[in-house]
Design a protein around this motif. Structure first.
Motif, mmCIF file in Angstrom:
data_model
loop_
_atom_site.group_PDB
_atom_site.id
_atom_site.type_symbol
_atom_site.label_atom_id
_atom_site.label_comp_id
_atom_site.label_asym_id
_atom_site.label_seq_id
_atom_site.Cartn_x
_atom_site.Cartn_y
_atom_site.Cartn_z
ATOM 1 N N GLN A 77 -5.187 -1.966 -1.761
ATOM 2 C CA GLN A 77 -5.529 -2.441 -0.420
ATOM 3 C C GLN A 77 -5.528 -3.967 -0.318
ATOM 4 O OE1 GLN A 77 -6.028 -0.785 2.306
ATOM 5 N NE2 GLN A 77 -6.518 1.317 1.733
ATOM 6 N N HIS A 108 0.805 -1.225 0.000
ATOM 7 C CA HIS A 108 0.000 0.000 0.000
ATOM 8 C C HIS A 108 0.841 1.280 0.000
ATOM 9 C CE1 HIS A 108 -3.553 2.483 1.791
ATOM 10 N NE2 HIS A 108 -3.498 2.556 0.471
ATOM 11 N N HIS A 120 -8.535 -4.220 8.345
ATOM 12 C CA HIS A 120 -8.961 -3.055 7.580
ATOM 13 C C HIS A 120 -10.446 -3.126 7.216
ATOM 14 C CE1 HIS A 120 -9.069 -0.085 4.302
ATOM 15 N NE2 HIS A 120 -7.987 0.423 4.860
ATOM 16 N N LYS A 161 -3.503 -7.670 5.908
ATOM 17 C CA LYS A 161 -4.612 -6.796 5.525
ATOM 18 C C LYS A 161 -5.544 -6.546 6.711
ATOM 19 C CE LYS A 161 -8.679 -6.326 2.585
ATOM 20 N NZ LYS A 161 -8.462 -4.885 2.315
#
Length: 534
Positions: A138, A121, A191, A188
């Motif tokens: 993302q 990212h 998120h 990840k």
């Protein structure tokens, strides 16, 4: 005498971390995982046994903060050891300048093999790593795409946290065992939009989470806080965030591990946008989409029968947010355990430093919010736990000294026995790991500067200083205001005491310290604002 003590420290340091065998280093970096969402940090309602396991065998920092509480800029601060105004990555969705030197390059020059796996990212592709395999933009929770250093884009079937763990173990199996390694595992989770693994759907449905005492904050005396757009009640969406009446499609039908055709050059950037715009649910296979349709379909039906409005609707949204957030974190914790188990099974634990951190803090309903960005505590503070095998005396320790994410890279270099380059603005906190009794570690305070505006949440840009007791902030653009908080008397930061005459001397002293930091770190934009009369 002073010179003798310095020489003795350097000798000890060389023996411990550099003279014989450089340590391996694994840095697990999650996304938006709040410190208050971890049982080792005091949460009694949920369990994070593997993060807790790391804390019990290592050191937990209670005052680990970030220099800019937003995902991409936090990662940039990590790998450059610089504040946002110096590394050039101030806001999300920019492009990190890869012409500058990064932490992995310096480690590579000093005998390390380096790798980054998972969420990156930072706009541009990774540089300075011997190996990388990262997700576009993302990334996706289900059946995610990864781009590797050959510019191949591959689709991996499965849930993202488990995919990252398998790629991590695969890298460790194939690395050169005769060289130390530095590996970043970029998670990840957790998120937005908080999609749990199938096995974790409903994991916390039996719990009614207590409403934070500040959930109905009126933001009195805090103009910037009153103008944000990040409240659970108003900004969190029923359909997208909470997955009510969401059609879970089956446009992607994958089984096993599949690969897309390799793409190169400019097509990579275009493909990142294209893959992300496809949406999460169109990527699900039939089993995944069926599980989601069944679980959230039942929730949707129950929700429609309630006909909620007003505060009742806000509090229902809070409960759903907590249940999805913690269920998503459950897989994160489980996979951290998988990595720790791998180290144990393969005889790596005794010479591998393991770090767990998030890119910043996150609001779990405090002040009525989700997201991050503000200098306020829940956003500013991040979990940071480190296990250093050669510092066995630091097992199950909790430290209160302030450390910042600009300090991460200098500290890692210190562990590797490598001198910090002059461009890095942070400082190694290895000395307080070796001697936790050191006081006044950051007596000058820690510096903070947030830039993104209006962005998706309308948080005004601001810079400030955080000391052991106080927070002083200057908001500009959108809101023009100073704010001051006494964390000892007002830990929830509800009373802005900037105009309180009893704090005049403290305010003036903090302003002097803040200006000194601005000048020391060469933040010209902040200095210009600071010098304006307000």
């Amino acid at each position: 005498m002073k010179k003798i003590l310095v020489l003795l420290f350097l000798c000890f340091h060389a023996i411990a971390f550099g003279q014989h065998k450089q340590p391996n280093i694994i840095f697990i970096l999650s996304d938006d995982h709040a410190y208050q969402a971890i049982s080792a940090y005091g949460n009694k309602l949920i369990k994070t046994p593997n993060i807790d396991r790391l804390a019990k065998s290592g050191t937990l920092f209670n005052n680990a903060i970030v220099s800019n509480a937003i995902c991409g800029p936090s990662r940039a601060a990590f790998i450059t050891g610089q504040y946002s105004h110096k590394n050039g990555y101030k806001v999300n969705d920019g492009v990190l300048d890869t012409n500058q030197r990064f932490l992995p390059q310096i480690l590579s020059e000093n005998g390390y093999q380096t790798a980054w796996i998972g969420k990156w990212h930072l706009g541009s592709l990774p540089k300075g790593f011997d190996y990388w395999n990262v997700m576009p933009v993302q990334g996706h929770y289900f059946n995610p795409d990864f781009i590797n250093q050959k510019n191949d884009t591959l689709l991996y079937h499965g849930y993202v946290t488990e995919v990252i763990t398998e790629l991590t173990k695969d890298y460790l199996n194939k690395r050169n065992p005769d060289k130390p390694f530095f590996l970043v595992v970029g998670e990840k989770a957790t998120h937005r939009e908080w999609l749990p693994d199938l096995q974790d759907l409903g994991a916390y449905d039996s719990i009614k989470f207590p409403l934070p005492t500040t959930f109905y904050d009126d933001y009195k005396g805090r103009i910037a806080a009153s103008k944000q757009l990040m409240s659970v009640g108003d900004a969190m969406t029923i359909k997208t965030d909470l997955k009510i009446n969401q059609p879970f499609g089956e446009k992607v039908n994958v089984s096993g591990r599949a690969a897309k055709p390799a793409i190169k050059g400019k097509e990579i950037e275009e493909s990142m946008i294209r893959y992300y715009q496809q949406g999460e649910y169109s990527r699900m296979d039939s089993l995944q989409s069926k599980a989601y349709r069944t679980y959230y379909g039942q929730l949707s039906k129950a929700f429609q029968e309630l006909h909620l409005t007003g505060n009742a609707l806000k509090e229902w949204k809070f409960q759903r947010y907590m249940k999805d957030y913690y269920a998503t974190a459950k897989s994160l914790d489980r996979n951290i355990g998988e990595i720790l188990d791998y180290l144990d099974r393969n005889g790596l634990s005794e010479n591998t430093i393991v770090v767990y951190a998030s890119d910043q803090g996150f609001y779990l309903g405090e002040h009525g919010w989700f997201d991050k960005r503000f200098i306020y505590e829940e956003s500013l503070r991040t979990p940071f736990i480190i296990r250093v095998p050669k510092l066995s005396a630091m097992k199950d320790k909790k430290l209160n000294q302030i450390i910042s994410n600009v300090d991460w890279a200098p500290t890692i270099l210190d562990f590797a026995g490598v001198a910090k380059p002059g461009f890095m603005q942070g400082k190694s906190f290895l000395p307080i790991l070796e001697n936790p009794e050191i006081k006044n570690w950051s007596k000058e305070g820690a510096y903070y500067h947030y830039y993104e505006y209006p962005g998706p949440h309308y948080v005004s840009p601001h810079f400030g200083i955080r000391t052991d007791r106080y927070v002083l902030a200057r908001f500009y653009t959108g809101t023009e205001a100073w704010e001051l908080y006494d964390l000892k008397k007002d830990p929830k930061e509800l009373k802005n005491i900037i105009e309180d005459k009893n704090y005049s001397a403290i305010k003036n002293d903090l302003k002097k310290k803040l200006k000194a930091l601005i000048i020391a770190y060469d933040d010209k934009e902040a200095l210009k604002v600071f010098n304006q009369n307000l």
